[in-house]
Design a protein around this motif. Sequence first.
Motif, PDB file in Angstrom:
ATOM      1  N   TYR A   1      -4.187   9.567  -4.131  1.00 24.99           N
ATOM      2  CA  TYR A   1      -3.573   9.241  -3.266  1.00 24.99           C
ATOM      3  C   TYR A   1      -2.906  10.358  -2.157  1.00 24.99           C
ATOM      4  O   TYR A   1      -3.045  11.433  -2.536  1.00 24.99           O
ATOM      5  CB  TYR A   1      -2.221   8.255  -3.709  1.00 24.99           C
ATOM      6  CG  TYR A   1      -1.538   9.037  -4.761  1.00 24.99           C
ATOM      7  CD1 TYR A   1      -1.059  10.103  -5.119  1.00 24.99           C
ATOM      8  CD2 TYR A   1      -1.377   8.190  -6.093  1.00 24.99           C
ATOM      9  CE1 TYR A   1      -0.424  10.781  -6.082  1.00 24.99           C
ATOM     10  CE2 TYR A   1      -0.882   8.613  -7.333  1.00 24.99           C
ATOM     11  CZ  TYR A   1      -0.467   9.909  -7.537  1.00 24.99           C
ATOM     12  OH  TYR A   1      -0.018  10.381  -8.628  1.00 24.99           O
TER      13      TYR A   1
ATOM     14  N   GLU B   1      -1.359  -0.345  -8.580  1.00 23.66           N
ATOM     15  CA  GLU B   1      -2.522   0.326  -8.948  1.00 23.66           C
ATOM     16  C   GLU B   1      -2.236   1.763  -9.348  1.00 23.66           C
ATOM     17  O   GLU B   1      -2.824   2.011 -10.502  1.00 23.66           O
ATOM     18  CB  GLU B   1      -3.533   0.124  -7.719  1.00 23.66           C
ATOM     19  CG  GLU B   1      -4.167  -1.379  -7.784  1.00 23.66           C
ATOM     20  CD  GLU B   1      -4.997  -1.484  -6.210  1.00 23.66           C
ATOM     21  OE1 GLU B   1      -5.554  -2.390  -6.055  1.00 23.66           O
ATOM     22  OE2 GLU B   1      -5.034  -0.432  -5.733  1.00 23.66           O
TER      23      GLU B   1
ATOM     24  N   GLU C   1       0.848  -1.151   0.017  1.00 21.84           N
ATOM     25  CA  GLU C   1       0.091  -0.160   0.006  1.00 21.84           C
ATOM     26  C   GLU C   1       0.877   1.143  -0.012  1.00 21.84           C
ATOM     27  O   GLU C   1       1.830   1.177   0.802  1.00 21.84           O
ATOM     28  CB  GLU C   1      -0.839  -0.079   1.243  1.00 21.84           C
ATOM     29  CG  GLU C   1      -1.950  -1.169   1.196  1.00 21.84           C
ATOM     30  CD  GLU C   1      -2.646  -0.929   2.513  1.00 21.84           C
ATOM     31  OE1 GLU C   1      -2.387  -0.471   3.279  1.00 21.84           O
ATOM     32  OE2 GLU C   1      -3.775  -1.618   2.697  1.00 21.84           O
TER      33      GLU C   1
ATOM     34  N   THR D   1      -4.662   2.950  -1.887  1.00 19.65           N
ATOM     35  CA  THR D   1      -4.216   2.153  -3.039  1.00 19.65           C
ATOM     36  C   THR D   1      -2.843   1.428  -2.973  1.00 19.65           C
ATOM     37  O   THR D   1      -1.816   2.048  -1.976  1.00 19.65           O
ATOM     38  CB  THR D   1      -4.383   3.024  -4.367  1.00 19.65           C
ATOM     39  OG1 THR D   1      -4.288   2.014  -5.494  1.00 19.65           O
ATOM     40  CG2 THR D   1      -3.372   4.008  -4.415  1.00 19.65           C
TER      41      THR D   1
END
Length: 741
Positions: free
Chosen positions: A507, A494, A462, A490
């Motif tokens: 993010y 990804e 992550e 995320t």
Amino acid sequence: MKCRSTFVRRDLLLRHDRTVHAKDGGVPLVSEVKRRAANKASTASTAATPSKPAVVDTATLEQIEASSDGMVDLETAAMLITDLHAKAAAAAMANHDAEADGPPTPYSPDHTTMFDNGVQYLSNGQMSLPQMPWDSFMSHPVIQPKAHSISSSVSGSQDSQLSQLSFNSASTLQPQPQNMPMVDRFPSTGDTLAPNLQSMEGTLPISGSATPNGGRGLSPFPFLIGPISPVDYRRSPGPSQALTTPKAPQVESDEEFDAIVRSIKGIDGESAIQPPFNVQTRKELNDYLSTYFNLFHHHLPFLHPESFRPAEVSAPLLLAVLSIGALYAFNQDQAYHLHIASKQLVNQFVVNEENFSSRKCPLWTMQSTLINMIFASWSGDAKGLEWACSIKSLLANMVAGNRYELKLRTEGREGRHPTHAEWIEDEGCRRTYYAVYIFFGLLTLTYNHTPAISFNEFETLELPSSESLWNLEHSDEESWRESLAASMITTVREAHDSLFQGEAARYSAFATRVMINALFLEVWYHKRSSEALQDVVTEYKLRLALETWEKSLELCFPETIVVQLSAPHKGHPLIFNALAVYRNTRARLEVDLKSIQEALRYHDSYEVAAAMTNARDNVKRSREMIKVLEECFDCIEIVATQGIKWVGRTCATNWSVEHPLCGLDLMLILSLWLYRLENDEEPANEEELAMYNRVRNLFDDDNLDLFGSKLSSTVARIWGSMLDEVVVWGCVATIHFPPLR
């Protein structure tokens, strides 16, 4: 009567006109006369001694709305904002009956009268940085600027004039009447550093109306200079949170100080730490902790301030933190002794630990090693850099082993959400991995060192959480799980795939810095490939990913953390740093200065200058180069907008090391391109003339006369004088621009 004050920004000039020249009964300047005539709202009596802020009446507002067609100029906008502040202040004062009998308090639109500008900057109010002789670092005397307008482009009517341009005399360029500040316009000293906010630390209520992308409109301190967390404060992940100012960990008592001394002596079983090292007083330790967590930590936030207790953390990690803090307090000798002591204690642990392996090494070992490598790499000592490079593989193995243990811990929960303590441990590990990844990327950017960690090492991890979640005060597990569930974190893979597909990703600010590091290394690998010239598809994908990364900045997680650092960018410092790497990465797609990066490894200023001079042929005159020069112009425009004096006083302690390192490539490219334009026999085309004119108009005639009317030499020397101000990191002192004459 003529006012001799000069200002960097137009809004500061307008504020000066209204508050100074209307207040003391003096002769208003031209802008003040125009404003009065346009609004018909000021009189001579109120201008002499204003006791209340001027409020724009309804008729004036209707007149502005009817004549503006949806657009207003800068003066009108400033007037409307002042009116908004005035009404808010009047409403607040009406709630205090005790103030009705007293004299009214004069209102300051920028709130600077609330603080003593003489108070030295630091957030905790317990220490202050030493006053450095900044003026002695300036390589040239300060020249008083002229009232000089700036042009950002070349109009069609000038084509015939500019085609006859002689680049040997930059003064032949006539600047156009555009309103942009020059490099030599300095702000007043009262605006150079953020004021002391001791009385406003802690939890703060949310106030202010919402505006897109955050900025000063959402800030609880709209008068502060610098980034006060990005985007909309009131849309932070998780439940509604109040704005908070992080507090640096401190040694609270003499008992804790004695415990630290015993811990250092206890872990030093071989008595390797020799004089002149000695643990200083409790006040000095607190000073160094404050400078680390207030000035350095926000640029690489892998430590958890809430759980960092100086009396309980490992002694090598504490000494490493104190060494960086001493650097930012300009105590180089003490910083060096703390750094050496930390290195020796870490080495004792690694050598003497039975069955030591990368899987079993504690997290503090990795963090201490990382901080010590940062210290050694940017210290300006070639031997320190050699040492850091010699243990890169050790640190990379620590990351790999620790990451595998993290994977096993996560799988062992079998889908169960982690508790707050478990998540802090896991997030601290992830943030340390990413900090190592970013640091290795900077070594590649600066010295052309092959990265020791690949992107694939983290693709299933992550990305780092928001700083708000990382610094969230834990109250109970239920509210904590709600905050974690709403964070929408995320993975690296990804986010990476989204950028290369042209889809904006969402993010945190730390993740923004991680992803631009990944893109930079992708560009580095591509340019080092033997098929780079033929691989058009890969280069197209890289350009697409970079453009998408820039668009994703608008979607960055909002923050409730107030970071008290002075910088032109209004977002989190991590985003400001990431933008510096982004500009450098865009330039690397066209220009490769590999020879200069390799010369920088050995810290020989003469070799570095020679490599810069020989790099002239790498800078081409082409249409693609104009795009690179746009990034170069954006870089130097920051200095021009803020002023040399302001940047010099703030960049040393408030900006990260990324900015001088990334700006080196950009300013060198710009200087060498200008040199070629001034000396090549081939005449300049229209696009080149336009770019030349934009750069030329950032400087006044005094600067050009000082450097022999050569714009290339002016840019190089101005940027060199900026590098002279970065006194925290010694590696910057090895960077010397060649004389472009």
